[in-house]
Design a protein around this motif. Structure first.
Motif, short mmCIF file in Angstrom:
data_model
loop_
_atom_site.label_atom_id
_atom_site.label_comp_id
_atom_site.label_asym_id
_atom_site.label_seq_id
_atom_site.Cartn_x
_atom_site.Cartn_y
_atom_site.Cartn_z
N LEU A 15 0.67 -1.54 0.14
CA LEU A 15 -0.13 0.00 0.05
C LEU A 15 0.81 0.80 0.24
CD1 LEU A 15 -2.57 -1.42 2.51
CD2 LEU A 15 -2.81 -0.83 0.44
N LYS A 16 0.09 2.23 -0.77
CA LYS A 16 1.25 4.36 -0.78
C LYS A 16 0.23 4.35 0.35
CE LYS A 16 2.81 4.40 -4.97
NZ LYS A 16 1.45 5.54 -6.63
N PHE A 17 -0.62 3.99 0.92
CA PHE A 17 -1.84 4.94 1.43
C PHE A 17 -2.41 3.38 3.01
CE2 PHE A 17 -2.25 6.98 -2.29
CZ PHE A 17 -1.43 8.41 -1.99
N PRO A 18 -2.33 4.56 4.44
CA PRO A 18 -3.50 3.67 4.87
C PRO A 18 -4.45 2.66 4.46
CG PRO A 18 -2.46 5.51 5.84
CD PRO A 18 -2.34 5.43 4.62
N LEU A 19 -5.95 1.71 4.44
CA LEU A 19 -6.90 1.51 4.10
C LEU A 19 -7.34 2.63 4.29
CD1 LEU A 19 -6.87 -2.57 4.49
CD2 LEU A 19 -6.85 -0.88 2.10
N ASP A 20 -7.48 3.75 5.69
CA ASP A 20 -8.47 4.07 5.89
C ASP A 20 -8.67 5.23 5.50
OD1 ASP A 20 -7.07 4.31 7.52
OD2 ASP A 20 -7.91 4.60 9.13
N SER A 21 -7.29 5.80 3.64
CA SER A 21 -6.95 6.50 4.20
C SER A 21 -8.00 7.14 2.85
CB SER A 21 -5.46 7.39 3.52
OG SER A 21 -6.17 6.26 2.36
N PRO A 22 -8.03 8.77 2.26
CA PRO A 22 -8.96 9.08 1.31
C PRO A 22 -7.61 8.55 -0.19
CG PRO A 22 -8.67 11.06 3.08
CD PRO A 22 -7.54 9.84 3.14
#
Length: 166
Positions: A15-22
């Motif tokens: 992932l590049k960002f957390p799963l809950d990120s926009p």
């Protein structure tokens, strides 16, 4: 006639960002519809999922930034037919928005006896074997595949020299 073997596949992504990120909202919102498409696809047999209905919360290779997708299919033709059409194809086209580009193998396939459901540990071993040895009957890719039953090790057996540490 029941086939003797089915095709297992695992693919992981960083992932590049957390799963809950926009930034991952479109990806997360598409999980249920894409999984429903897989579940109803011709040749689909099984997929790994937790109580949430997907596998995004199942740990893989001891890295919290990796997510796993693992499934079993009738054969390579049914898997590729699903992968490269419809919503899944649309998601593949956007993968660089959500996942890091990684040089090492992130997808492995292998034949399992019909009815066998692979474990995460089994998938990790197959993926690490592919990374170390390249495509073999033990773990291969769509580009370099092997026929069902080719050099099948005993279930649970790990090839010599292959550990499960990262």
């Amino acid at each position: 006639m029941t086939p003797a073997f089915e095709l297992a596949e695992v693919n992981i992504a960083r992932l590049k960002f957390p799963l809950d990120s926009p930034q991952l909202k479109d990806f997360v919102d598409a999980l249920d519809p894409v999984n429903a498409d897989a579940d109803s696809a011709d040749g689909f047999v099984w997929r790994l999922q937790s109580e949430g209905g997907d596998a995004t919360d199942i740990p893989v290779l001891g890295d919290e930034w990796l997510i796993i997708n693992m499934s079993v299919w009738r054969d390579t033709n049914s898997l590729t037919a699903y992968m490269y059409q419809g919503r899944h194809r649309e998601m593949l086209a956007r993968r660089r928005e959500w996942f890091e580009k990684v040089q090492e193998a992130m997808l492995a396939m292998w034949w399992v006896p019909a009815g066998h459901r692979p474990t995460v540990a089994e998938a990790e071993a197959r993926l690490l074997h592919l990374r170390t040895n390249g495509p073999t009957p033990y773990a291969f890719t769509l580009r370099t595949s092997f026929p069902p039953g080719a050099s099948q090790p005993v279930l649970g057996e790990v090839p010599e020299g292959l550990g499960c540490s990262v």
